[in-house]
Design an enzyme around this catalytic site. Structure first.
Site, PDB file in Angstrom:
ATOM      1  N   TYR A 173      78.510 -23.383 -46.859  1.00 57.61           N
ATOM      2  CA  TYR A 173      78.820 -23.756 -48.230  1.00 57.61           C
ATOM      3  C   TYR A 173      77.501 -23.617 -48.990  1.00 57.61           C
ATOM      4  O   TYR A 173      76.512 -24.272 -48.635  1.00 57.61           O
ATOM      5  CB  TYR A 173      79.286 -25.209 -48.322  1.00 57.61           C
ATOM      6  CG  TYR A 173      80.720 -25.451 -47.926  1.00 57.61           C
ATOM      7  CD1 TYR A 173      81.770 -24.879 -48.645  1.00 57.61           C
ATOM      8  CD2 TYR A 173      81.033 -26.296 -46.858  1.00 57.61           C
ATOM      9  CE1 TYR A 173      83.092 -25.120 -48.298  1.00 57.61           C
ATOM     10  CE2 TYR A 173      82.347 -26.552 -46.514  1.00 57.61           C
ATOM     11  CZ  TYR A 173      83.365 -25.961 -47.230  1.00 57.61           C
ATOM     12  OH  TYR A 173      84.673 -26.203 -46.887  1.00 57.61           O
ATOM     13  N   ASP A 205      86.667 -19.747 -50.966  1.00 56.41           N
ATOM     14  CA  ASP A 205      87.944 -20.192 -51.535  1.00 56.41           C
ATOM     15  C   ASP A 205      87.914 -21.649 -51.977  1.00 56.41           C
ATOM     16  O   ASP A 205      88.958 -22.237 -52.253  1.00 56.41           O
ATOM     17  CB  ASP A 205      89.083 -19.984 -50.528  1.00 56.41           C
ATOM     18  CG  ASP A 205      88.874 -20.762 -49.233  1.00 56.41           C
ATOM     19  OD1 ASP A 205      87.832 -21.431 -49.093  1.00 56.41           O
ATOM     20  OD2 ASP A 205      89.761 -20.695 -48.347  1.00 56.41           O
ATOM     21  N   HIS A 240      92.139 -21.900 -46.848  1.00 59.51           N
ATOM     22  CA  HIS A 240      91.507 -23.170 -46.480  1.00 59.51           C
ATOM     23  C   HIS A 240      92.520 -24.122 -45.836  1.00 59.51           C
ATOM     24  O   HIS A 240      92.481 -25.330 -46.044  1.00 59.51           O
ATOM     25  CB  HIS A 240      90.884 -23.824 -47.717  1.00 59.51           C
ATOM     26  CG  HIS A 240      89.559 -24.488 -47.454  1.00 59.51           C
ATOM     27  ND1 HIS A 240      88.362 -23.838 -47.583  1.00 59.51           N
ATOM     28  CD2 HIS A 240      89.246 -25.747 -47.053  1.00 59.51           C
ATOM     29  CE1 HIS A 240      87.364 -24.666 -47.299  1.00 59.51           C
ATOM     30  NE2 HIS A 240      87.880 -25.825 -46.956  1.00 59.51           N
TER      31      HIS A 240
END
Length: 496
Positions: free
Chosen positions: A248, A276, A368
């Site tokens: 991330y 996403d 996700h």
């Protein structure tokens, strides 16, 4: 030489103004730290003058307290000869509705759904809410599973299928079965071994693990947990399982830059950049259950808390994620690492094509796990979309899927449509409920089902699969063709 401290002395320091606790045999003075504890002082005060090892290790990496406190706060080591039965008892606990002692025996499990049922029954309410939750009305989560059932198989007969081979490669890494452990946060909420237990299971069975930025342990500690070669053979010279790392991107880019350097130095084989979730999805089940504010993740530095919206761990602990990440940042990523880059969360033909244009080595078709945007497309249907609109993509990069995989037939269908391998997230976490042994059982069940499917389909090697083995008629009408979309002309070309 470390000072040896008796239980009798430790118990004298049991008030907020004079607070000692024991963690893994080391005595710490937390008097000054307790008011600043991200989870609040109450959880520390509860263990004042006592052994907090079990409660600490359920949530935190062993190294966290050692690295967070100044050495002056280490009083010494516990004298085990002074431990009394009364002192060793944990503080009174609040009763809950879950039953961790009522786990069904692992040897009774015959499919992956059994792991889900056991997790629902035995995980804490917050842990179950965090992992099982999905965005808003859960339509995408449900569709991830059901879309597989809408695609039929076309078996072939009278083929010698006595011997089948499920092995393949992923980004140049050998694997015994086309399954990898997709990144998932804070696995220690399920089991004290956390990502270490998953790593050991994956290593033994010969499959890769993708470690999350929000893992419970620093990735170096996860690497250290895997030192012996598994029976499938050494993947690397040092015998360690191939690891991938999920990134991330942090708003403070220098943190991500350092993390990328560190994981590459450790021997990670590829970087999976999550694309996403520029912001966390609204996961209402997770919001409804209060978070344990002592939770934190060592690599991202994220900390749990509760606020006016609720207690969703995904929302609160994802606040560090940089929502400004764009295609222009691919060049920045290339400067930060020499490893292959995989974009995790591609959901349209347009973005798959753009990834190829940027020279991306792989993409994960993923929503996700239904946790980001409800009514986003199911990954298996995205494979069909790529086959229809840009089949050349499969020759330019490796394509993976995750989300909704529950059966060996699901894996087979994804491979027929061009996926190189499939990622599973929740399933590994629910298997971890039984430790390393559960992880191994989970993968073995899926491998056995995949082998059965291959034999029924007349396939002995995964190189033989192709789209013609499937009947996709029930879903073909759902697959968009970008050039023929009735509203395509209204989309600003600069945004495509």
């Amino acid at each position: 030489m470390a000072r040896v401290v008796s239980v009798q002395e430790i118990t004298k320091h049991n008030i907020p103004e004079d607070l000692w606790i024991v963690v893994d045999g080391t005595v710490y003075d937390l008097t000054e730290f307790a008011p600043e504890h991200p989870g609040g002082a109450s959880v520390i005060i509860r263990y004042a003058g006592r052994d907090a090892s079990t409660a600490y290790n359920e949530i935190h990496a062993p190294s966290l307290i050692q690295n967070s406190l100044h050495s002056s706060k280490i009083i010494g080591t516990l004298d085990p000869a002074t431990i009394t039965e009364e002192w060793a008892k944990p503080p009174p606990t609040v009763s809950t509705s879950f039953s961790p002692d009522s786990k069904p025996p692992l040897d009774t499990f015959i499919n992956t759904h059994d792991f889900v049922s056991a997790a629902r029954q035995t995980l804490t309410p917050k842990t179950w809410a965090f992992y099982s939750s999905a965005a808003t009305d859960l339509n995408t989560k449900a569709r991830n599973n059901s879309a597989y059932t809408d695609i039929g198989l076309r078996p072939r007969i009278l083929i010698d299928v006595k011997d089948v081979d499920t092995s393949t490669t992923m980004l140049g890494q050998r694997m015994s079965v086309p399954i990898f452990c997709a990144p998932a946060a804070m696995a220690k909420m399920v089991h004290p071994d956390g990502e270490k237990g998953i790593a050991r299971g994956c290593r033994k069975l010969g499959i890769p693990q993708c470690v999350s930025t929000n893992a419970s342990f620093p990735i170096a500690e996860i690497f250290e947990a895997v030192s012996e070669p598994g029976p499938y053979g050494n993947f690397e010279a040092n015998g360690k399982v191939p690891f991938f790392f999920q990134l991330y991107v942090d708003k403070q880019r220098e943190k991500s830059e350092k993390l990328l350097k560190d994981v590459e130095a450790l021997g990670v084989k590829a970087i999976f950049v999550t694309v996403d979730a520029p912001v966390p999805g609204k996961r209402e089940a997770d919001e409804r259950v209060k978070a344990d504010e002592s939770l934190s993740t060592p690599m991202s530095g994220a900390k749990a808390k509760n606020d006016a919206k609720g207690g969703a761990l995904g929302r609160i602990m994802g606040s560090y994620i940089d929502a400004s990440l764009s295609w222009a940042d691919i060049s920045w990523l290339r400067k930060c690492t020499s490893l292959p880059i995989v974009l995790k969360g591609v959901q349209t033909t347009m973005d798959a094509k753009k990834a190829a244009e940027y020279g991306i080595e792989g993409i994960v078709l993923s929503n996700h796990g239904g946790r980001s945007l409800d009514t986003a497309p199911a990954p298996i249907l995205l494979l069909l979309e790529l086959q229809k609109n840009c089949p050349e993509i499969f020759d330019k990069m490796e394509v993976f899927v995750d989300g909704g995989i529950m059966r060996g037939t699901d894996i087979f269908k994804a491979l027929c449509l061009g996926a190189k391998s499939v990622g599973i997230g929740r399933g590994f976490l629910f298997a971890l409920n039984y430790g390393q042994e559960g992880v191994e059982k989970f993968v073995e069940i899926l491998k056995d089902e995949l082998e059965t499917t291959m034999r029924m389909m007349g396939v002995t090697d995964l190189s033989q699969v192709h789209p013609g083995m499937l009947n996709t008629g029930a879903v073909d009408h759902l697959i968009p063709g970008w050039d023929e979309h009735p509203y395509a002309k209204w989309r600003p070309k600069s945004k495509i």
